[in-house]
Structures are given as C-alpha cells and as structure tokens.
Design a protein around this motif. Structure first.
Motif, PDB file in Angstrom:
ATOM      1  N   ASP A  40       0.847  -1.215   0.187  1.00 38.00           N
ATOM      2  CA  ASP A  40       0.024   0.044  -0.160  1.00 38.00           C
ATOM      3  C   ASP A  40       0.945   1.300  -0.108  1.00 38.00           C
ATOM      4  OD1 ASP A  40      -2.200   1.645   0.231  1.00 38.00           O
ATOM      5  OD2 ASP A  40      -2.620   0.968   2.384  1.00 38.00           O
ATOM      6  N   ARG A  90       3.837   3.934   3.525  1.00 36.55           N
ATOM      7  CA  ARG A  90       3.347   4.743   4.655  1.00 36.55           C
ATOM      8  C   ARG A  90       4.713   5.230   5.581  1.00 36.55           C
ATOM      9  NH1 ARG A  90      -1.299   4.757   7.425  1.00 36.55           N
ATOM     10  NH2 ARG A  90      -3.170   4.369   5.781  1.00 36.55           N
ATOM     11  N   ALA A 108      -6.279   9.963  -5.981  1.00 36.06           N
ATOM     12  CA  ALA A 108      -6.401  10.254  -4.744  1.00 36.06           C
ATOM     13  C   ALA A 108      -6.357  11.507  -4.359  1.00 36.06           C
ATOM     14  CB  ALA A 108      -5.382   9.512  -3.529  1.00 36.06           C
ATOM     15  N   GLN A 120      -2.977   7.045  -5.185  1.00 37.61           N
ATOM     16  CA  GLN A 120      -2.900   5.987  -3.991  1.00 37.61           C
ATOM     17  C   GLN A 120      -2.680   4.694  -4.799  1.00 37.61           C
ATOM     18  OE1 GLN A 120      -3.870   6.533  -0.425  1.00 37.61           O
ATOM     19  NE2 GLN A 120      -3.138   4.642  -0.029  1.00 37.61           N
ATOM     20  N   GLY A 127      -1.696  12.818  -7.372  1.00 40.59           N
ATOM     21  CA  GLY A 127      -1.469  12.037  -6.310  1.00 40.59           C
ATOM     22  C   GLY A 127      -2.138  10.674  -6.321  1.00 40.59           C
ATOM     23  N   TYR A 130       2.093   5.347  -1.920  1.00 44.89           N
ATOM     24  CA  TYR A 130       1.361   6.650  -2.548  1.00 44.89           C
ATOM     25  C   TYR A 130       2.560   7.085  -3.634  1.00 44.89           C
ATOM     26  CZ  TYR A 130       0.072  11.707  -2.691  1.00 44.89           C
ATOM     27  OH  TYR A 130      -0.415  12.919  -3.135  1.00 44.89           O
TER      28      TYR A 130
END
Ligand code: HEM
Lengths: 469, 361
Positions: A198, A215, A279, A400, A398, A200
């Motif tokens: 997960d 993250r 996102a 995700q 941006g 970005y």
C-alpha cells in the motif's frame, strides 16, 4: 455430559471455545475497544489527541496520553491485542460452527420420509377434514394443491397413506454459509496484509516512476513504470466546485507502452494486480522550468488555428502577422479584487490558470494581456484570439497505489454472506405430510407439518390448502 | 411548486397526522382514524412527489444523468429519505396488521426528525456531486443503509412500547432503562432547540457547520455553570419521565396492543433490517471504498460504528435464536441497537472526525 474431572485440558479448551459466553465477551470487548478507537484519533500527531484529552483531563492530559499510547490505543486497529481479539472471535466462530455442523448437515442431507403415526399425531396442524369424492381423486387434488402452495416435488406413500413434501432443506445451512463468509473476509484481510502493499505516488505531468512510497517512507519497487501524461480538474460551470479529477496514465514495461488509461476518482487503473487510484493533486511552481503553456492561436480574421506549446519566457509567432508573443508571467488561479479591480492569485491550486502574454513587433513591446483558461472573453487580443488550453507540467497527480491479492477472498466472502443471510432469514425448511384415508365411504384428510422459521407464513399456506380442499 | 414547499406540506401533514392518531387513540373514533390515515397518505404522496421534483432540480444543476441526480447526497436529503422510509414502513404495517395504534408512535418519529432538520440548521441547497460521490455505489449503498435504519427505527419504537407496556414497578431495571432512554432522547432534542435559539438567531451565518455549534449552548458550552445546569436539566428530565412513566404506560396499554405482536414486530423489523444493513451498509460500502480509495476497510469512525451496530444486532439475533431470549431482555438489546444506529448515522458526522465527510454539512 461428561464428568468434569475426566475432561482433559483439550476438552476444556474446546468447551470454552464453543461457548456462546465467550462469543458475548469477545463481541463486547471488540465493540467497547472499537468505540475507544473512534474517540481517540488514530495515527495522528500526538498533539491532536492531547488537545482533545485536555478537555476531559485538564493538565494531566499528557500523562493520560502516555498511558493510552503505551497501550496501543493511538494505532489501535493494528495493535497486537486487537488483532488477538479478532483472532479469538474467528476461532470461536469456527469451533462453534464445527461443533454444531454435523447435526445440521445430517438434517440438510436427509430427504423427507413418511413418518410414524405417533409422530404424525404430534405434528398435526389442522383438525381433520372430510371431503367428498374418492380416495384417488382426493390424493390427486391434494397433490395439485400442494404444488400450488409451492411444494414442487410431491411424493406419495401408499403404505402409510401419506402425501408428503418439503422445501428449503438446504436453507438450514444458511447460518454456516454466513459464518464461513466472515472467515473468508478475515482470511482475505490477512492475505492482503502479508502479501500486498500500500503506498503513494506523486507524479508531475510528464513524469515517470517505477517505484512508490510506502506509509513509513520506504520505497517499494514496481515491476513496471507509470507515466502521467496529463492531469486535469474540471469545475461545475462558473464555480470552484470540482466536477472531476482525471489523470492520463501510461504503463511502460520493457520500454514499451503496454496500457493507457484515463483514471478518475471512482475509476482506477489496474495492471498486474497493482491498482492506481486518483487520490489527490497539487500544484508545484518549482517545476515551471519543465512546463509548457499550451495554447491555440487564431490569427485575426482567419478561421484556422495553430497549436502552440512554449515554455515561460519563450516566444511564439502569431500566425499571419509579424507579431511575436511571449508568456512572461502566470498564475494558477487568477481572481479580481472587487474593490480595487486588481488581479491576484486566490488559490494555490490550479483553479483558474492564467498566462500573462507580452506581444512585440520588431523587438518593441506593443501590448500586454492576461489570458484566462476558464474565461473565453479574455482570449481576444488585438492580434487574434489566444486560447489558453493548459499550463502543463506544474500539476502533480497524487495516486494511491495498492496491491491486495486477498481482495478476491473478501469479495467472495461478501457474496457468501449475502447468500447466507438470505437463506438464514428469508428461507425456511418447511415439511408437510398429508394423510388421506377412506373410512365408511368418507374420505378424511389430516395435515401435519413443521417449519423451522416464519411459522406464521407457513400457517397461512396451510390455511389456503385446507380451504381449497 | 419546488421541492422544499412539497416537503413542507409533507411535514405539516405528518404533524397533523400525529395529532389525529393521538386523537384516534383517545376517542377510538373510526372516522378520526380514517382521517389520520388519509392525512398520512397525503403527506406521503407529497413527500414522494417532492423527491422526484428534487431529482429534477438536481438533474439541472449536476448535469450528469439521472443516476447521478438522486437526491441522497447530504445530511438534509438523507434525513428526508429516512422519514420517507419510516412512513412507508408504517403504512405497510398499518395495512398488514390492520392496526392504527402505531401511528401515534411512528408519526412523532417522522415529525421529530423533520423538526431536527429545521432545528439543526442543516442547509438545504442542492450541491452538485463532488468527484468522490460520483459512483453507482452511492445509490445502492445509501438507499439500503437508510432502509435498514428505518427498519431499526421501527424496531426501536415497538421495543420501547413493549418495555412501557410490560414493566410494572419503578424499581424494575427495565422500567428504569426505558424511562432513562426516553429522557435522554427528549433532552438531546431540547438541547438542540436551545442551540437553535442561541445561535441561529444570533449568528449571522446560519449555514456554519452544525458540528461547530451543536450542544455549544448546553453541554459543550465554555461556561462551567451552563454545563452544570444542562446536566441538572438532563437529570430533571430523566427523573420526570421516570416519575410519570406510568401515565405513558397507561396510554400505551389503552391501545390494546398485544405484547406478543410488539415482540414479533421488533424481531421482524430487525430480521429485515439486518440483512439489508449487512449488504447495503457494510458490503456495498466496502466495495465502494475499495473502488474509490483503494481500501475496503479503513477503520474510520463511520465504518467502525457500523460494525458496532452490526455486532449489537448480531447479538440480538443470536440471543433470540440460540438462547430463546424474548420479552424485556431482547427489547433492551433492540433499543441499544438503535441508539448505536443513531450514533452511526448522526453522532459520527456531528461529533467525530473521519473520512466520511459525506453528510457532515
Ligand atoms: C458478527 C458475526 C456473526 C454473524 C453476522 C452471525 C450470523 C448468524 C446468523 C444470521 C444466524 C442465524 C440466526 C437466525 O436464523 O435467526 C446465526 C446463528 C448462529 N450463530 Fe452466528 N453469527 C456471527 C457470529 C457468531 C459467533 C462468534 C458464534 C460462536 C459462538 C456464532 C454462533 C452461532 C450459532 C451456534 C448459531 C445457530 C446455528 C444453528 O442453529 O445451528 N455466531 N449466526
């Protein structure tokens, strides 16, 4: 029941795990701690929670926060003890179901049979009725009526004089399908946690990346790279209410463009199990050196137009004239001050991009003008019309980015749950036995039956059966 | 006529219907009963038309096709729809069970909700859909959630009536429970009234977020004395309901509702609400979150509260099914379930922070 003393430790644990009491305790613990988790903000800077705690605890808030933090309440849903609670819940559910499944399974597997007279008597649901006509006629009319109230497979047993049928036998398993679905969802969650990632990704227009940021700030490499060709926000008419955010993405693998897609908020890009979601977005003026002002230039009077793409401080020709244009300034969002009439930048997002163009002839400045993307009336200049299409390169999209190999299990679980709940609540196992006998020239009909749920409706069906006989 | 006028007509109709239903209970006059039903149906029709008119108005503003113009996109619209579901559910019960006695209980819920809309100063403008809400899941997720909420609301009404009818002594836990719950509900509504008078009239910008002024005139006031007084007020109201609960009991008992019917209706509403809530609220919500944010579950407060509510009703069903719980015990669980439902629906938006900004305005 076995004697307590003779029970081994395994049996005892088994007993605890099959108990509904444990389920209640775990339900309660999960609920209460979850409530705490919604009151304490999760995964935020300590100050925010301390500020909130101050309202309740005053000066001792920092100390209270320390305790809460040490217990894991500030990132509760990932804490070991919350996961342990979910685990116990799952085990309890499995063991409980296993404990009761064999019995129910047998019930669900065994088709209906004629029953003994004594049992029949205990299940009679209507007083005996007498009908005219011969035995065979009555048998066939009962069969027809049973079909009318939804019993499609009607069987007759000559020996006992019973006509019998059942419906929804397998609905007894609905509960287990529901319970299984909860486990599937949990398994999907675990698979996603361990085998997925997960992160970005912020890409400027024109930029390419082959890794994303997780993250905790570390880089996660991808097996391919993605390029953002364009990002755009559109607005509702004259407002600043956004209508859509779109990014044009290209997937590049082995130096080949393998997939192109325009994504928007509810419509992500998927490639090799990795999903890119729209996102956020932002404007970054630092990238202006790599940017292009994209314009459509119409010469005075002429119908044709020319596409122009220039950087800041670069000149372009206005077709059909000797005039040169040059973008000397720009703004992401130009607004007009109502009082002074002066222009100013009202947002640090590209809500209303504008370019300030200087026109010159033989090196001498002849005119200067702001051109606004969203206002066609500003496109008219003394030398033709200049439509600003985009300031390309200063906007970042941006994304995700997620890979979740467990999501199919979660979806399968959801499907099971829907089916299971439907079976558990809206279907029932209904059994009916009709005894038909001929005595002294009279034919009598007796109805026995049972339903494991929704008995009132079953009763109404039997009503309609007996009435029409 | 525009949609808000039609909604206004429906509001007035429901309030009149409430009066008529109460009069019907008092006089047992069948003409009054028919009038009550007629007014309710008239209100419902106006409400339904209003819904379509608003859809048309939305279509004009949003310009995204009919599926993206269903007015279920903010707190105002969702509350209006919630009331619509309740009235629909009530009318079904009235015709199926051939009893008008519930009218006096359901129409006040509708009236109170509409009053809440007015009191809280929720703004009623049509806003075009922000990108996150432009999803086909919006419609199924939101409609089904509210259908479930409405079913739970009905189970709450019947469970409270059950408790009122069956409790004998003031020392009974169940008696204390239902009077306290009712007291808290009344207090919250009263506190909102006070907010309304303290801020809506004083504030120049009534559209400022409810979140920032909710209970600020009472329980969340900056003045300690006001907070103390509010708390005393809460205690006083609870005590009053506790003390005069027997009057309410008498009124409800006079309806001649059998307690078995109440118990059965509580169970049935939940048996309908639970699967709908599971599918529409939890599952469709998760699928949508997966489509839009890339995570089907983020433990944000709205999701977490939905899960808590779901647990309470799962507990209700297991207690009834496995333990054969009936009567007061199960009615209490139903009431707790609805308190949790309200918090999921309103409390989270108004009091907590999270991802579901939807409905916060
Ligand atoms: C929140 C999670 C759960 C859900 C949604 C759920 C759902 C259900 C449903 C819908 C029923 C059928 C009830 C009825 O027909 O009225 C049921 C029955 C049952 N549940 Fe659960 N359940 C959950 C958790 C558990 C747990 C943790 C246990 C273990 C203690 C458990 C044990 C049982 C048993 C033993 C039955 C009765 C099955 C039978 O009749 O053989 N459930 N459950």
């Amino acid at each position: 029941m076995e004697d307590k003393k003779s029970q081994g430790i395994v049996d005892r644990i088994w007993n605890i795990l099959t108990s509904i009491k444990l389920a209640v305790v775990v339900f309660t613990l999960i609920s209460v701690t979850s409530i705490a988790g919604t009151l304490i903000q999760q995964q935020v800077e300590p100050e925010r929670n301390i500020k909130m705690l101050t309202k309740v605890f005053g000066d001792s808030a920092p100390a209270v926060f320390k305790v809460i933090n040490a217990m894991g309440f500030t990132d509760m849903y990932r804490s070991w003890w919350f996961l342990a609670l979910l685990f116990i819940f799952a085990v309890n559910l499995v063991i409980c179901s296993i404990d009761r499944l064999p019995g129910i399974w047998k019930l669900a597997k065994t088709p209906i049979r004629p029953i003994e007279p004594e049992i029949f008597k205990s299940m009679i649901v209507r007083p005996q009725i007498q009908v005219k006509g011969k035995l065979e006629d009555t048998v066939s009319s009962v069969t027809a009526e049973l079909k009318k109230i939804g019993f499609s497979n009607v069987l007759t047993d000559g020996k006992s004089g019973q006509i019998y049928s059942e419906k929804g036998r397998y609905s007894r398993l609905g509960v287990y399908v529901t319970h299984l679905s909860i486990l599937l969802i949990m398994m999907g969650g675990i698979e996603g946690k361990f085998f997925g990632f997960d992160g970005y990704l912020a890409l400027p227009e024109g930029g390419t990346a082959s890794s994303i940021e997780s993250r905790d700030g570390s880089k996660i490499p991808l097996e391919f790279s993605v390029r953002c060709d364009d990002f755009d926000v559109s607005f509702y008419d004259d407002t600043d209410t956004p209508k859509s955010y779109v990014s044009n993405l290209v997937v590049i693998e082995n130096n080949k463009e393998v997939l192109k897609k325009q994504i928007s908020v509810n419509d992500p890009l998927r490639y090799k199990g990795v999903v890119f979601y729209q996102a956020s977005y932002f404007f970054n003026p630092d990238n202006i050196a790599n940017s292009k002002f994209k314009m459509k230039v119409y010469a005075q009077g002429a119908g044709s137009s020319q596409d122009v793409s220039v950087g800041l401080d670069q000149s372009f020709d206005v077709p059909g004239t000797k005039i040169k244009g040059k973008v000397v300034d720009y703004s992401p969002a130009v607004g007009i001050d109502n009082k002074t009439g002066e222009l100013f930048t009202y947002s640090n997002q590209m809500n209303n991009p504008a370019a300030f163009i200087e026109f010159s002839e033989a090196g001498k400045t002849v005119h200067k003008q702001w051109v606004l993307k969203r206002f066609p009336e500003t496109w008219k200049t003394p030398f033709g019309s200049i439509q600003l299409l985009d300031i390309w390169g200063v906007q970042y999209t941006g994304l995700q980015v997620r890979k979740d190999p467990g999501v199919w299990l979660v979806y399968l679980g959801c499907l099971f749950m829907a089916v299971g709940l439907y079976a558990a609540f809206f279907m029932s196992h209904r059994r009916i036995w009709v005894h038909v006998a001929e005595e002294k020239g009279k034919t009598t009909v007796t109805v026995a039956g049972s339903a494991n749920k929704n008995k009132i409706q079953f009763d109404q069906k039997i009503d309609s059966l007996t009435k029409s006989l | 006529m525009d949609s808000s006028q039609l909604f206004g007509i429906a509001t007035i109709a429901y309030i009149l219907a409430m009066v008529a239903y109460i009069a019907y209970l008092a006089f047992k006059n069948s003409t009054i009963g028919s009038i009550a039903t007629t007014i309710t149906i008239a209100g419902f029709v106006s409400h339904t038309i209003a819904f379509f008119v608003r859809t048309a108005e939305f279509l004009e503003v949003g310009q995204m096709g009919i599926m993206r113009a269903i007015p279920l996109t903010n707190l105002y619209e969702s509350l209006i729809f919630f009331v619509w579901c309740i009235i629909l559910g009530y009318l079904v019960i009235e015709f199926k069970y051939k009893t008008k006695s519930f009218g006096a209980f359901i129409t006040p819920i509708a009236g109170m909700t509409l009053a809440f809309i007015e009191l809280s100063g929720i703004h009623k403008d049509i806003h075009p859909l922000v990108p996150a809400l432009q999803s086909n899941w919006l419609l199924s997720h939101v409609t089904m959630s509210f259908l479930a909420y409405a079913a739970f609301a009905i189970s709450f009404a019947t469970a409270m009536m059950y408790l009122a009818v069956t409790t004998e002594k003031k020392k009974d836990g169940a008696y204390i429970f239902w009077t306290t719950t009712l007291g808290v509900f009344i207090t919250i509504l009263a506190a909102m009234c006070i907010d309304f008078f303290a801020f809506k009239i004083a504030a120049s910008r009534p559209e400022s977020f409810i979140k920032s002024y909710l209970f600020k005139a009472t329980f969340r006031s900056s003045s300690g004395i006001v907070v103390l007084l509010s708390t005393i007020g809460l205690g006083a109201i609870i005590y009053a309901v506790y003390n005069y609960g027997h009057i309410l009991k008498k009124v409800i008992t006079s309806f001649n509702l059998s307690k078995d019917v109440l118990d059965d209706l509580t169970y049935k509403s939940i048996a309908v609400g639970f699967p709908v809530f599971t599918l529409g609220g939890l599952i469709f919500g998760a699928v949508w979150a997966d489509q839009a944010w890339g995570r089907y579950w983020s433990w944000d407060p709205k999701e977490t509260w939905s899960l808590i509510t779901w647990f309470v009703y799962a507990f209700f069903l297991h207690a009834r099914y496995l333990r054969g719980w009936k009567g007061q015990k199960i009615a209490i669980v139903a009431v707790v379930g609805f308190v949790s439902t309200i918090f999921t629906y309103l409390g989270v938006n108004l009091l907590l922070t999270g991802l579901h900004s939807y409905g916060a305005q």
